[in-house]
Scaffold this motif. Structure first.
Motif, PDB file in Angstrom:
ATOM      1  N   ILE A  39       0.829  -1.212   0.000  1.00 22.76           N
ATOM      2  CA  ILE A  39       0.000   0.000   0.000  1.00 22.76           C
ATOM      3  C   ILE A  39       0.862   1.260   0.000  1.00 22.76           C
ATOM      4  O   ILE A  39       0.618   2.189  -0.773  1.00 22.76           O
ATOM      5  CB  ILE A  39      -0.975  -0.004   1.196  1.00 22.76           C
ATOM      6  N   ILE A  40       1.885   1.300   0.843  1.00 24.99           N
ATOM      7  CA  ILE A  40       2.716   2.503   0.921  1.00 24.99           C
ATOM      8  C   ILE A  40       3.516   2.701  -0.363  1.00 24.99           C
ATOM      9  O   ILE A  40       3.632   3.817  -0.858  1.00 24.99           O
ATOM     10  CB  ILE A  40       3.624   2.453   2.165  1.00 24.99           C
ATOM     11  N   THR A  41       4.050   1.637  -0.919  1.00 25.19           N
ATOM     12  CA  THR A  41       4.800   1.759  -2.181  1.00 25.19           C
ATOM     13  C   THR A  41       3.874   2.190  -3.313  1.00 25.19           C
ATOM     14  O   THR A  41       4.237   3.046  -4.125  1.00 25.19           O
ATOM     15  CB  THR A  41       5.503   0.448  -2.520  1.00 25.19           C
ATOM     16  N   VAL A  47       0.774   8.383  -6.358  1.00 31.68           N
ATOM     17  CA  VAL A  47       0.276   9.688  -5.917  1.00 31.68           C
ATOM     18  C   VAL A  47       1.417  10.679  -5.716  1.00 31.68           C
ATOM     19  O   VAL A  47       1.430  11.748  -6.318  1.00 31.68           O
ATOM     20  CB  VAL A  47      -0.558   9.542  -4.623  1.00 31.68           C
ATOM     21  N   ILE A  48       2.366  10.328  -4.885  1.00 31.35           N
ATOM     22  CA  ILE A  48       3.431  11.281  -4.531  1.00 31.35           C
ATOM     23  C   ILE A  48       4.267  11.653  -5.754  1.00 31.35           C
ATOM     24  O   ILE A  48       4.524  12.828  -6.005  1.00 31.35           O
ATOM     25  CB  ILE A  48       4.335  10.704  -3.423  1.00 31.35           C
ATOM     26  N   VAL A  58       3.079   6.484 -13.198  1.00 28.62           N
ATOM     27  CA  VAL A  58       4.502   6.512 -12.923  1.00 28.62           C
ATOM     28  C   VAL A  58       4.977   5.070 -12.879  1.00 28.62           C
ATOM     29  O   VAL A  58       4.347   4.224 -12.284  1.00 28.62           O
ATOM     30  CB  VAL A  58       4.778   7.206 -11.565  1.00 28.62           C
ATOM     31  N   SER A  59       6.092   4.802 -13.504  1.00 22.86           N
ATOM     32  CA  SER A  59       6.593   3.437 -13.490  1.00 22.86           C
ATOM     33  C   SER A  59       7.067   3.071 -12.097  1.00 22.86           C
ATOM     34  O   SER A  59       7.498   3.922 -11.330  1.00 22.86           O
ATOM     35  CB  SER A  59       7.757   3.278 -14.480  1.00 22.86           C
ATOM     36  N   SER A  60       6.989   1.782 -11.754  1.00 29.83           N
ATOM     37  CA  SER A  60       7.365   1.349 -10.413  1.00 29.83           C
ATOM     38  C   SER A  60       8.874   1.361 -10.215  1.00 29.83           C
ATOM     39  O   SER A  60       9.346   1.313  -9.107  1.00 29.83           O
ATOM     40  CB  SER A  60       6.817  -0.054 -10.159  1.00 29.83           C
ATOM     41  N   ILE A 131       9.908   7.257   1.404  1.00 32.00           N
ATOM     42  CA  ILE A 131       9.196   6.279   2.243  1.00 32.00           C
ATOM     43  C   ILE A 131      10.020   5.969   3.484  1.00 32.00           C
ATOM     44  O   ILE A 131       9.492   5.923   4.598  1.00 32.00           O
ATOM     45  CB  ILE A 131       8.887   4.988   1.453  1.00 32.00           C
ATOM     46  N   ALA A 132      11.322   5.757   3.308  1.00 29.85           N
ATOM     47  CA  ALA A 132      12.194   5.471   4.457  1.00 29.85           C
ATOM     48  C   ALA A 132      12.176   6.635   5.442  1.00 29.85           C
ATOM     49  O   ALA A 132      12.115   6.436   6.661  1.00 29.85           O
ATOM     50  CB  ALA A 132      13.613   5.187   3.973  1.00 29.85           C
TER      51      ALA A 132
END
Length: 163
Positions: A39-41, A47-48, A58-60, A131-132
């Motif tokens: 979910i966070i990734t 979104v971010i 956006v590509s992963s 995220i970190a």
């Protein structure tokens, strides 16, 4: 089926028999890390990273979006590997040295401070330093509240924890 699974995963009290078996602790541990990281990734990548861009897709594998310098990315990966090794050693040591209810170690490793070690380092390794950083800030806030609670307990004459 889904409701019965959610009920089974939910807390039932410390004396429930499912806490003394291995299926529930492992299910909670695995589902926690999988759900939280996915979910966070996903939120970060969709979104971010899409704020201020014409396209919302956006590509992963968008490490260049977060980190422009390849040397910085390599250093972050090295730090992340070190943190992951530290987390595995910490988990293994606690698991091996706990005499009573080893299942509790699996539950304890879903706490935010322990999750940050693994998920924050995995985020660094995958090139998502935002995220970190978010994990570290959340843990910092949580730990500061422990100090506020300790101060309140001391000021109350060691009678009750205010928070």
């Amino acid at each position: 089926m889904i409701l019965s699974m959610i009920k089974w995963l939910s807390q039932e009290g410390e004396f429930a028999s499912k806490h003394r078996e291995w299926a529930h602790p492992w299910a909670v541990f695995i589902s926690h890390y999988f759900i939280v990281f996915v979910i966070i990734t996903w939120f970060h990548d969709t979104v971010i990273l899409s704020w201020g861009k014409p396209s919302a897709s956006v590509s992963s594998s968008s490490t260049t979006e977060c980190i422009g310098d390849p040397n910085l990315y390599e250093r972050q990966q090295a730090i992340a590997v070190g943190m992951i090794v530290y987390g595995i050693v910490q988990f293994s040591t606690r698991f091996v040295t706990t005499d009573h209810y080893r299942q509790c170690v699996l539950y304890e490793y879903t706490w935010m401070c322990n999750s940050t070690i693994m998920l924050g380092s995995l985020s660094l390794y995958l090139g998502r330093p935002l995220i970190a950083s978010a994990y570290c800030i959340a843990v910092g806030i949580d730990q500061i509240l422990w100090y506020v609670d300790l101060l309140g307990w001391t000021l109350s004459g060691f009678r009750m924890f205010p928070i």
